[in-house]
Design a protein around this motif. Structure first.
Motif, short mmCIF file in Angstrom:
data_model
loop_
_atom_site.label_atom_id
_atom_site.label_comp_id
_atom_site.label_asym_id
_atom_site.label_seq_id
_atom_site.Cartn_x
_atom_site.Cartn_y
_atom_site.Cartn_z
N VAL A 9 -14.17 -66.37 96.52
CA VAL A 9 -13.35 -66.68 97.97
C VAL A 9 -13.54 -66.05 98.22
CG1 VAL A 9 -12.93 -64.65 95.80
CG2 VAL A 9 -10.53 -66.21 98.36
N LEU A 10 -13.39 -66.52 100.03
CA LEU A 10 -13.95 -66.41 101.47
C LEU A 10 -12.40 -66.07 101.57
CD1 LEU A 10 -16.06 -66.19 103.49
CD2 LEU A 10 -15.58 -68.75 104.28
N GLY A 30 -12.89 -60.67 88.26
CA GLY A 30 -13.51 -61.33 87.87
C GLY A 30 -13.83 -62.67 88.94
N TRP A 31 -13.74 -62.47 90.28
CA TRP A 31 -13.88 -64.02 91.03
C TRP A 31 -14.76 -62.82 92.17
CZ3 TRP A 31 -11.37 -67.92 92.82
CH2 TRP A 31 -10.68 -68.46 92.10
N GLU A 32 -15.37 -63.38 92.63
CA GLU A 32 -16.54 -63.34 93.70
C GLU A 32 -16.43 -63.49 94.73
OE1 GLU A 32 -21.55 -64.17 94.72
OE2 GLU A 32 -20.56 -64.85 92.84
N THR A 33 -16.81 -62.31 95.89
CA THR A 33 -15.59 -62.84 97.40
C THR A 33 -17.04 -62.82 98.44
OG1 THR A 33 -15.90 -59.47 97.39
CG2 THR A 33 -13.68 -61.40 96.23
N ALA A 34 -16.93 -63.06 99.20
CA ALA A 34 -17.02 -62.58 100.56
C ALA A 34 -16.11 -62.13 101.83
CB ALA A 34 -18.20 -63.85 101.06
N GLU A 48 -23.38 -70.86 103.30
CA GLU A 48 -24.42 -70.00 102.29
C GLU A 48 -23.41 -69.75 101.32
OE1 GLU A 48 -25.68 -64.89 102.54
OE2 GLU A 48 -25.27 -66.49 104.51
N PHE A 49 -22.56 -68.54 101.17
CA PHE A 49 -21.34 -68.75 100.44
C PHE A 49 -21.19 -69.61 99.59
CE2 PHE A 49 -17.55 -66.52 98.24
CZ PHE A 49 -18.07 -65.92 97.46
N ASP A 50 -20.78 -70.74 100.13
CA ASP A 50 -20.11 -72.59 99.18
C ASP A 50 -18.86 -71.55 98.63
OD1 ASP A 50 -20.06 -74.40 97.88
OD2 ASP A 50 -21.44 -74.87 96.99
N ARG A 174 -25.34 -75.50 92.56
CA ARG A 174 -24.12 -75.22 92.24
C ARG A 174 -22.83 -75.70 92.44
NH1 ARG A 174 -20.65 -70.81 91.64
NH2 ARG A 174 -18.66 -70.63 93.13
N ALA A 175 -22.79 -76.29 93.60
CA ALA A 175 -22.11 -77.67 93.83
C ALA A 175 -21.58 -78.46 91.65
CB ALA A 175 -22.53 -78.47 94.59
#
Length: 217
Positions: A9-10, A30-34, A48-50, A174-175
């Motif tokens: 999630v951005l 458990g989410w990866e964040t930017a 970059e983060f997708d 990743r996609a």
């Protein structure tokens, strides 16, 4: 591979303390964040983060606004879930939150726990559109898949790896992982730890449409 993967999630928020807090709350679940402070920074991070989802304030203190950012990124990535986390009154956001189809609105004043954020993200992601696709009547188990997902599933049935699928479809690994995860979820093949979801999905495909020819050989 299994159907489990880390979603991204951005988070876009101009208040630094809240931006850090939201990222920490989501990371706990458990989410990866930017994180980005404004739309310009978010746009640079996006490719970059997708991310799978965008969580943004509406008023970012500068233009573009969060609503304009969401509209732009949704055009680039129709799969993107959108959550507006804002001090705006709910009525001011409109029936369609800031004009964005299927976006979810959360009031900062009503925010109580990480579970509230995760629930909003889950609603936003579960409401992504699924284009209709014509498939043979005998292929009912595949009826929930989009045309793109059927193409990916065909390659899975050929025994291709995610790397091979990415190369063949001019996509990122990743996609492909995201597509494969959604295929497994829609087919309901992730509930039994003793069964490989990749094998189960391929079996459903082959049962419905027949053998998949591997044109790479």
């Amino acid at each position: 591979m299994s159907g489990e993967w880390t979603r991204r999630v951005l988070v876009v928020e101009d208040q630094a303390a809240l931006r850090v807090l939201v990222c920490e709350m989501l990371a706990q679940r458990g989410w990866e964040t930017a994180a980005a402070a404004d739309a310009a920074e978010a746009t640079r991070l996006f490719a970059e983060f997708d991310p799978d989802a965008l969580m943004t304030d509406i008023d970012l203190g500068s233009r573009p606004s969060g609503a304009e950012l969401a509209a732009m990124l949704s055009q680039l990535a129709p799969h993107l879930g959108v959550v507006f986390l804002s001090s705006y009154p709910r009525a001011a956001a409109g029936a369609k939150a800031m004009g964005i189809e299927r976006a979810v609105f959360v009031s900062k004043q009503d925010l109580g726990s990480p579970d509230d954020l995760v629930a909003a993200l889950e609603r936003a992601l579960s409401s992504r559109p699924a284009p209709e696709v014509e498939i043979p009547a005998a292929a009912d188990p595949l009826g929930e898949l989009t045309r793109h997902q059927l193409e990916v599933l065909e390659m899975i049935a050929r025994g291709w790896s995610n790397d091979q699928i990415a190369a063949a479809s001019s996509s990122t690994v990743r996609a492909v992982e995201r597509s494969v995860s959604r295929i497994f979820d829609r087919l309901g093949v992730t509930g039994d730890a003793s069964v490989s979801p990749r094998v189960a999905a391929a079996t459903l495909y082959l049962s419905a449409v027949g053998p998949a020819r591997d044109s790479s050989r």
